[in-house]
Enzyme design. Structure first.
Site, PDB file in Angstrom:
ATOM      1  N   GLY A  30       0.810  -1.212   0.000  1.00 40.57           N
ATOM      2  CA  GLY A  30       0.000   0.000   0.000  1.00 40.57           C
ATOM      3  C   GLY A  30       0.840   1.256   0.000  1.00 40.57           C
ATOM      4  CG  LEU A  32      -0.856   1.667  -3.829  1.00 42.20           C
ATOM      5  CD1 LEU A  32      -2.009   1.241  -4.723  1.00 42.20           C
ATOM      6  CD2 LEU A  32       0.226   0.591  -3.798  1.00 42.20           C
ATOM      7  N   GLY A  35       5.680   4.767  -8.610  1.00 44.73           N
ATOM      8  CA  GLY A  35       6.457   3.549  -8.806  1.00 44.73           C
ATOM      9  C   GLY A  35       5.550   2.333  -8.903  1.00 44.73           C
ATOM     10  CG  HIS A  36       3.304   1.006  -5.528  1.00 46.94           C
ATOM     11  ND1 HIS A  36       3.523   2.026  -4.630  1.00 46.94           N
ATOM     12  CD2 HIS A  36       3.786  -0.116  -4.952  1.00 46.94           C
ATOM     13  CE1 HIS A  36       4.099   1.527  -3.542  1.00 46.94           C
ATOM     14  NE2 HIS A  36       4.278   0.231  -3.710  1.00 46.94           N
ATOM     15  CD  GLN A  60       7.875  -7.202   3.982  1.00 47.38           C
ATOM     16  OE1 GLN A  60       7.220  -8.132   3.514  1.00 47.38           O
ATOM     17  NE2 GLN A  60       8.249  -6.157   3.243  1.00 47.38           N
ATOM     18  NE  ARG A 186      10.395   1.939   5.592  1.00 50.71           N
ATOM     19  CZ  ARG A 186      10.276   0.697   5.147  1.00 50.71           C
ATOM     20  NH1 ARG A 186      10.528   0.430   3.873  1.00 50.71           N
ATOM     21  NH2 ARG A 186       9.896  -0.279   5.949  1.00 50.71           N
TER      22      ARG A 186
END
Length: 280
Positions: A30, A32, A35-36, A60, A186
């Site tokens: 998510g 988004l 890039g996504h 992770q 991020r």
């Protein structure tokens, strides 16, 4: 766009799809961004049906990492996916993914203990676990991964080959801001001044590329130049700088022989950012 929020509903839908149709899959956490969107565009162009999943995978993340604060923007993500023309949005719960009914694949490779694996020991075991489970649920013909997460891309390819998954892994070029900063969920954590600092990451990789093009072959010299270029900015602290030979996935300590992957991980104000270039 159909939104499916449970494993049982997804399996019913998947069973209804003809085996003659190519299913493209984009697994995400998510938050988004463009890039996504590039991954999704690839699937829309290549596949008959496009499935996107959103699942923030706790396995992770390390103990002191940003699982609890990781950006979750599901409503905004839904709008983006709807406007893009995605067919299925899969929003599983933890118990759906980690159900005993869903097979996982355990995969070990020495490369998973380098770079991101060395800095974040939980990361690749968690990624392999969740991606193998999602592949066994979605059963895609093809799946799309960004080159920005190059080590992940390489290891997922190896997992598919070793595990015998009948899935084509399709790499997609890194999408960047006008400054060169690689798009990442991020990036939302960065202030304006930190964003300017972060643009130096890609500039340092372009410096490495220029050195290689002009005949510099000593890995130590190239890494030192990258480091010097980054540390001019006091906001940046370096986690690692790496040059890996793509033929054997081993760190280059002497002379660089292409093809190589040049990777950088840094911290800026507590935000960890990665980027890389492939040099052939």
């Amino acid at each position: 766009m159909k939104i499916i929020s449970s494993l049982s509903e997804f399996l019913v839908w998947r069973a209804s799809i003809s085996s003659s149709l190519k299913v493209g899959f984009v697994p995400t956490m998510g938050a988004l961004h463009n890039g996504h969107a590039a991954l999704i565009k690839g699937s829309l162009n290549e596949a008959d049906i496009t499935v996107v999943s959103i699942f923030v995978n706790p396995k992770q993340f390390g103990e002191n990492e940003d699982f609890s604060s990781y950006p979750r923007t599901v409503e905004k993500d839904c709008d983006l996916l709807q406007s893009a023309g995605v067919d299925i949005l899969f929003l599983p719960q933890y118990e759906d993914i980690y159900s005993d009914d869903v097979k996982s694949f355990a995969f070990e490779h020495f490369f998973s203990r380098q770079l991101e694996g060395k800095s974040r020991p939980n990361f690749f075991p968690g990624v392999v676990n969740v991606v193998s489970r999602l592949f066994n649920i979605v059963k895609p013909s093809m799946s799309f991964f960004g080159k920005k997460d190059a080590q992940q891309l390489i290891l997922i390819n190896k997992m598919v080959n070793v595990g015998g998954f009948p899935i084509k892994i399709i790499p997609v070029e890194t999408i960047r801001e006008p400054s060169g900063l690689a798009m990442s969920s991020r990036n939302i954590y960065l202030s304006k001044s930190q964003t300017i600092s972060a643009s130096k990451i890609y500039k340092s990789l372009l410096l490495a590329e220029s050195l290689l093009k002009h005949g510099e072959k000593d890995a130590r010299v190239i890494k030192n130049e990258i480091k010097k270029n980054l540390l001019v900015d006091p906001a940046i602290s370096v986690d690692y700088i790496s040059i890996v030979c793509l033929n054997d996935l081993k760190e280059v300590s002497g002379e660089v022989c292409s093809p190589v992957l040049v990777s950088v991980a840094v911290y800026i104000g507590g935000v960890r950012l990665i980027d890389n270039i492939f040099y052939e």
